[in-house]
Design a protein around this motif. Structure first.
Motif, PDB file in Angstrom:
ATOM      1  N   LEU A 103      14.566  -0.404  -1.589  1.00  0.00           N
ATOM      2  CA  LEU A 103      14.721   0.799  -2.024  1.00  0.00           C
ATOM      3  C   LEU A 103      14.549   0.841  -3.551  1.00  0.00           C
ATOM      4  CD1 LEU A 103      17.813   2.180  -0.074  1.00  0.00           C
ATOM      5  CD2 LEU A 103      15.292   2.687   0.364  1.00  0.00           C
ATOM      6  N   GLU A 104      14.011   1.740  -4.309  1.00  0.00           N
ATOM      7  CA  GLU A 104      13.708   2.048  -5.655  1.00  0.00           C
ATOM      8  C   GLU A 104      14.589   3.151  -6.325  1.00  0.00           C
ATOM      9  OE1 GLU A 104       9.617   2.589  -5.531  1.00  0.00           O
ATOM     10  OE2 GLU A 104       9.100   0.645  -5.193  1.00  0.00           O
ATOM     11  N   PRO A 105      15.866   2.939  -6.485  1.00  0.00           N
ATOM     12  CA  PRO A 105      16.556   3.989  -6.983  1.00  0.00           C
ATOM     13  C   PRO A 105      16.520   4.099  -8.549  1.00  0.00           C
ATOM     14  CG  PRO A 105      17.988   2.269  -6.352  1.00  0.00           C
ATOM     15  CD  PRO A 105      16.706   1.838  -5.819  1.00  0.00           C
ATOM     16  N   GLY A 106      16.298   5.388  -9.280  1.00  0.00           N
ATOM     17  CA  GLY A 106      16.353   5.234 -10.648  1.00  0.00           C
ATOM     18  C   GLY A 106      17.581   6.140 -11.126  1.00  0.00           C
ATOM     19  N   ARG A 107      17.189   7.492 -10.892  1.00  0.00           N
ATOM     20  CA  ARG A 107      18.183   8.357 -11.177  1.00  0.00           C
ATOM     21  C   ARG A 107      19.736   8.127 -11.019  1.00  0.00           C
ATOM     22  NH1 ARG A 107      16.596  14.030 -12.083  1.00  0.00           N
ATOM     23  NH2 ARG A 107      14.761  13.671 -10.584  1.00  0.00           N
ATOM     24  N   SER A 108      19.793   7.854  -9.703  1.00  0.00           N
ATOM     25  CA  SER A 108      21.321   7.711  -9.061  1.00  0.00           C
ATOM     26  C   SER A 108      21.791   6.391  -9.530  1.00  0.00           C
ATOM     27  CB  SER A 108      21.095   7.563  -7.391  1.00  0.00           C
ATOM     28  OG  SER A 108      20.153   6.568  -7.117  1.00  0.00           O
ATOM     29  N   LEU A 137      10.666   1.976   0.635  1.00  0.00           N
ATOM     30  CA  LEU A 137      11.032   3.366   0.895  1.00  0.00           C
ATOM     31  C   LEU A 137      11.066   4.174  -0.274  1.00  0.00           C
ATOM     32  CD1 LEU A 137      12.978   3.421   4.411  1.00  0.00           C
ATOM     33  CD2 LEU A 137      10.566   3.888   4.204  1.00  0.00           C
ATOM     34  N   GLY A 138      10.864   3.590  -1.577  1.00  0.00           N
ATOM     35  CA  GLY A 138      10.959   4.402  -2.692  1.00  0.00           C
ATOM     36  C   GLY A 138      12.302   4.711  -3.194  1.00  0.00           C
ATOM     37  N   GLY A 139      12.252   5.654  -4.111  1.00  0.00           N
ATOM     38  CA  GLY A 139      13.746   6.196  -4.608  1.00  0.00           C
ATOM     39  C   GLY A 139      14.016   7.523  -4.229  1.00  0.00           C
ATOM     40  N   GLY A 140      14.877   8.221  -4.869  1.00  0.00           N
ATOM     41  CA  GLY A 140      14.713   9.736  -4.900  1.00  0.00           C
ATOM     42  C   GLY A 140      15.961  10.327  -4.539  1.00  0.00           C
ATOM     43  N   LEU A 168       4.203  -2.019   2.929  1.00  0.00           N
ATOM     44  CA  LEU A 168       3.661  -0.657   3.076  1.00  0.00           C
ATOM     45  C   LEU A 168       4.874  -0.230   1.996  1.00  0.00           C
ATOM     46  CD1 LEU A 168       2.727   0.545   6.219  1.00  0.00           C
ATOM     47  CD2 LEU A 168       1.165  -0.254   4.423  1.00  0.00           C
ATOM     48  N   HIS A 169       4.537   1.181   1.270  1.00  0.00           N
ATOM     49  CA  HIS A 169       5.457   1.743   0.279  1.00  0.00           C
ATOM     50  C   HIS A 169       5.204   3.274   0.451  1.00  0.00           C
ATOM     51  CE1 HIS A 169       6.364   3.720  -3.527  1.00  0.00           C
ATOM     52  NE2 HIS A 169       7.236   2.962  -3.718  1.00  0.00           N
ATOM     53  N   CYS A 170       6.383   4.048   0.347  1.00  0.00           N
ATOM     54  CA  CYS A 170       6.120   5.394   0.135  1.00  0.00           C
ATOM     55  C   CYS A 170       7.369   6.038  -0.767  1.00  0.00           C
ATOM     56  CB  CYS A 170       6.415   6.289   1.642  1.00  0.00           C
ATOM     57  SG  CYS A 170       7.764   6.208   2.227  1.00  0.00           S
ATOM     58  N   HIS A 171       7.154   6.898  -1.283  1.00  0.00           N
ATOM     59  CA  HIS A 171       8.318   7.536  -2.119  1.00  0.00           C
ATOM     60  C   HIS A 171       8.006   9.172  -1.961  1.00  0.00           C
ATOM     61  CE1 HIS A 171      10.641   8.589  -5.599  1.00  0.00           C
ATOM     62  NE2 HIS A 171       9.831   9.417  -6.046  1.00  0.00           N
ATOM     63  N   ILE A 172       8.903   9.842  -1.491  1.00  0.00           N
ATOM     64  CA  ILE A 172       8.997  11.256  -1.083  1.00  0.00           C
ATOM     65  C   ILE A 172       9.150  12.215  -2.141  1.00  0.00           C
ATOM     66  CG2 ILE A 172       8.750  10.800   1.247  1.00  0.00           C
ATOM     67  CD1 ILE A 172      11.604  11.793   1.495  1.00  0.00           C
ATOM     68  N   GLY A 173       9.971  11.714  -3.170  1.00  0.00           N
ATOM     69  CA  GLY A 173      10.185  12.875  -4.335  1.00  0.00           C
ATOM     70  C   GLY A 173      11.486  12.094  -4.902  1.00  0.00           C
ATOM     71  N   SER A 174      12.018  13.233  -5.738  1.00  0.00           N
ATOM     72  CA  SER A 174      13.368  12.514  -6.465  1.00  0.00           C
ATOM     73  C   SER A 174      14.183  13.996  -6.444  1.00  0.00           C
ATOM     74  CB  SER A 174      12.715  12.706  -7.975  1.00  0.00           C
ATOM     75  OG  SER A 174      13.689  11.914  -8.653  1.00  0.00           O
ATOM     76  N   GLN A 175      15.426  13.673  -6.677  1.00  0.00           N
ATOM     77  CA  GLN A 175      16.668  14.602  -6.971  1.00  0.00           C
ATOM     78  C   GLN A 175      16.683  15.204  -5.250  1.00  0.00           C
ATOM     79  OE1 GLN A 175      19.039  14.760  -8.417  1.00  0.00           O
ATOM     80  NE2 GLN A 175      19.989  16.758  -8.712  1.00  0.00           N
ATOM     81  N   PHE A 220       0.968  -1.150  -0.034  1.00  0.00           N
ATOM     82  CA  PHE A 220      -0.010   0.087  -0.086  1.00  0.00           C
ATOM     83  C   PHE A 220       0.941   1.371  -0.020  1.00  0.00           C
ATOM     84  CE2 PHE A 220      -3.271  -2.804   1.097  1.00  0.00           C
ATOM     85  CZ  PHE A 220      -4.626  -2.360   0.616  1.00  0.00           C
ATOM     86  N   ARG A 221       0.666   2.286  -0.967  1.00  0.00           N
ATOM     87  CA  ARG A 221       1.278   3.431  -1.017  1.00  0.00           C
ATOM     88  C   ARG A 221       0.866   4.527  -0.220  1.00  0.00           C
ATOM     89  NH1 ARG A 221       4.169   6.841  -6.109  1.00  0.00           N
ATOM     90  NH2 ARG A 221       4.887   8.287  -4.648  1.00  0.00           N
ATOM     91  N   LEU A 222       1.548   4.861   0.841  1.00  0.00           N
ATOM     92  CA  LEU A 222       1.251   5.927   1.873  1.00  0.00           C
ATOM     93  C   LEU A 222       1.721   7.350   1.535  1.00  0.00           C
ATOM     94  CD1 LEU A 222       0.906   4.048   5.348  1.00  0.00           C
ATOM     95  CD2 LEU A 222      -0.591   3.928   3.304  1.00  0.00           C
TER      96      LEU A 222
HETATM   97  C1  LIG Z   1       7.493   5.221  -6.838  1.00  0.00           C
HETATM   98  C2  LIG Z   1       8.743   5.575  -7.309  1.00  0.00           C
HETATM   99  N1  LIG Z   1      10.069   5.001  -7.029  1.00  0.00           N
HETATM  100  C3  LIG Z   1      11.110   5.188  -7.344  1.00  0.00           C
HETATM  101  C4  LIG Z   1      11.325   6.571  -8.312  1.00  0.00           C
HETATM  102  C5  LIG Z   1      12.710   6.810  -8.687  1.00  0.00           C
HETATM  103  O1  LIG Z   1      13.054   8.206  -8.150  1.00  0.00           O
HETATM  104  P1  LIG Z   1      14.482   8.595  -8.376  1.00  0.00           P
HETATM  105  O2  LIG Z   1      14.864   8.190  -9.769  1.00  0.00           O
HETATM  106  O3  LIG Z   1      14.631  10.004  -8.018  1.00  0.00           O
HETATM  107  O4  LIG Z   1      15.672   7.686  -7.917  1.00  0.00           O
HETATM  108  C6  LIG Z   1      10.213   7.151  -8.624  1.00  0.00           C
HETATM  109  C7  LIG Z   1      10.586   8.597  -9.335  1.00  0.00           C
HETATM  110  O5  LIG Z   1       9.492   9.435  -9.121  1.00  0.00           O
HETATM  111  C8  LIG Z   1       9.020   6.887  -7.981  1.00  0.00           C
HETATM  112  O6  LIG Z   1       7.848   7.478  -8.501  1.00  0.00           O
END
Ligand SMILES: Cc1ncc(COP(=O)(O)O)c(C=O)c1O
Length: 433
Positions: free
Chosen positions: A288-293, A242-245, A201-208, A153-155
């Motif tokens: 953890l879900e890193p993308g950009r980094s 805990l998402g990425g960001g 549970l899941h959350c992702h507070i933002g990016s960069q 569940f995304r909170l």
């Molecule tokens: C749910 C979720 N996970 C992971 C990411 C990846 O974020 P980032 O590329 O900043 O690491 C995003 C990007 O906004 C996202 O929406």
């Protein structure tokens, strides 16, 4: 210079040991190039940091940053999970034979077509974003899937990461996820369903994001929610995502602005262990879900300079053969980039503005930068374009999107071919008289 770049004896820029002038001549421009070794190194930094700091974890690469079949193979080989946010990303991953049981399916408005595709095809974790979606799942799960749908569940933890407002997602006022106060009822409904299985549970507070505190604050809020939920309902969440960001530098000036991924993973791991100790909560598997980094610094874009226009006393415009179509981030977020003249890295410096070829005055890649006097025909390399460039590219002005090359062992390998003009009209239905 960012990443694995150097200047060779011809005063040409080399990326991962490949001369960018040769790359431009043999593969054409504009061209996205990725240093595969650096990309793998970035992944390894995350893996090692987790191994050293936390007992059970999963790393999921956020495909929205940049995704293609060749990258899916690397992610699979590295034993990472993959985040997808649409039917298209899911389709690409499954076409590349990425194991569906390691796919995390996100989205704040998953369409019926997307839901059915994923239910039928299988999924590792389905991230429920809102009540409407949960109700659809409750109705559809048993008809389209013969397994219990594994859920997160995304909170929205109510944490402001102080990044660009377009990439802030964890504040109370967000289109993503359940506000904390609304989540309880929905989670209970899913727990009671025979067709769904709540994993976490899941959350992702933002990016960069450029400091660690907001991530720790989010972890704290999430774990407190988990503990309160257990107290009230006796249910233990086994997993926490805990998402990425984590942010990364785009220019030399920003080099020291961002915490390294190792420190970020370590701090989060410590926080989760500490909170779990205080709350006597079993340590959840941490995602953890890193993308950009993972991909940004590994990517660069190679262009050719076309027209150069000087307005005496005002500005010198250097126009390249791409622009906002292959990199919409400057026009979208005011993002800052840096570049080099690839065929004459060291040279007399001149202040210029690097612009694209689209019919928009806002099509500016770099507002102002000192470069070694770019001339028509020069090769221009913009650094740190690995994330949210290819994946955000468009065909505005019917400009074909560039191809993608992976640089491995000093050799280029084309992994996405450039679009052709015929690709641009492929979907048109030509009227018959
Ligand atoms: C749910 C979720 N996970 C992971 C990411 C990846 O974020 P980032 O590329 O900043 O690491 C995003 C990007 O906004 C996202 O929406």
């Amino acid at each position: 210079m960012l990443g694995n770049k150097s200047i060779n004896e011809n005063n040409h820029l080399e990326i991962a040991g490949c001369d960018v002038v040769e790359l431009a001549q043999t593969m054409g421009t504009p061209l996205y190039v990725y240093d595969e070794e650096l990309l793998r190194f970035n992944m390894q930094e995350y893996e090692e940091a987790f191994r050293e700091n936390y007992p059970h974890f999963s790393l999921a690469y956020a495909g929205k940053a940049f995704l293609c079949s060749a990258l899916c193979s690397i992610i699979e080989e590295k034993n990472w999970w993959l985040d997808v946010v649409s039917g298209g990303e899911y389709y690409l991953a499954s076409s590349a034979d990425f194991p569906v049981e390691k796919i995390i399916f996100h989205g704040n408005n998953k369409t019926q077509e997307e839901r059915h595709l994923v239910l039928r095809g299988g999924v590792g974790r389905w991230v429920v974003d809102n009540e409407v979606e949960l109700n659809f799942l409750l109705e559809e799960a048993s008809s389209y899937a013969s397994y219990k749908i594994p859920l997160f569940f995304r909170l929205t933890p109510g944490v402001d990461p102080h990044t660009h407002q377009y990439i802030t997602t964890g504040k109370i006022d967000s289109k993503f996820g359940f506000p904390l106060g609304e989540a309880e009822k929905a989670i209970l409904k899913a727990i009671q369903s025979e067709d769904l299985e709540v994993w976490g549970l899941h959350c992702h507070i933002g990016s960069q994001i450029d400091h660690i505190e907001p991530f720790l604050k989010a972890a704290e809020v999430m774990l407190q929610f988990m503990a309160d939920f257990r107290k009230k309902h006796g249910f233990v969440f086994r997993e926490l995502d805990l998402g990425g960001g984590l942010g990364v530098p785009y220019t030399d000036e920003e080099r020291d602005r961002f915490p390294p991924s190792r420190l970020y993973v370590q701090a989060i791991s410590e926080k989760v262990k500490e909170m779990c100790g205080e709350l006597s909560y079993p340590l959840p598997r941490l995602y953890l879900e890193p993308g950009r980094s993972v991909v940004n610094t590994a990517g660069s874009t190679i262009y050719q300079v076309g027209s150069v226009k000087e307005i005496p006393g005002v500005k010198k415009y250097v126009a390249v053969d791409g622009g906002m179509t292959d990199n919409p981030r400057p026009i979208l977020y005011g993002a800052k980039y840096q570049a080099h003249v690839g065929n004459r890295v060291v040279g007399e410096q001149e202040k210029v503005s690097v612009v694209g070829k689209c019919c928009e005055s806002g099509d500016v890649l770099i507002e102002e930068m000192e470069l070694s006097s770019p001339r028509p025909g020069d090769i221009l390399v913009v650094e740190a374009t690995g994330a949210y460039n290819y994946s955000m590219a468009s065909n505005y002005n019917l400009i074909p999107r560039p191809g993608v090359v992976f640089l491995r062992e000093r050799k280029p390998e084309l992994v996405v071919r450039p679009e052709s003009w015929s690709d641009l009209v492929r979907r048109d239905i030509v009227p018959v008289d």
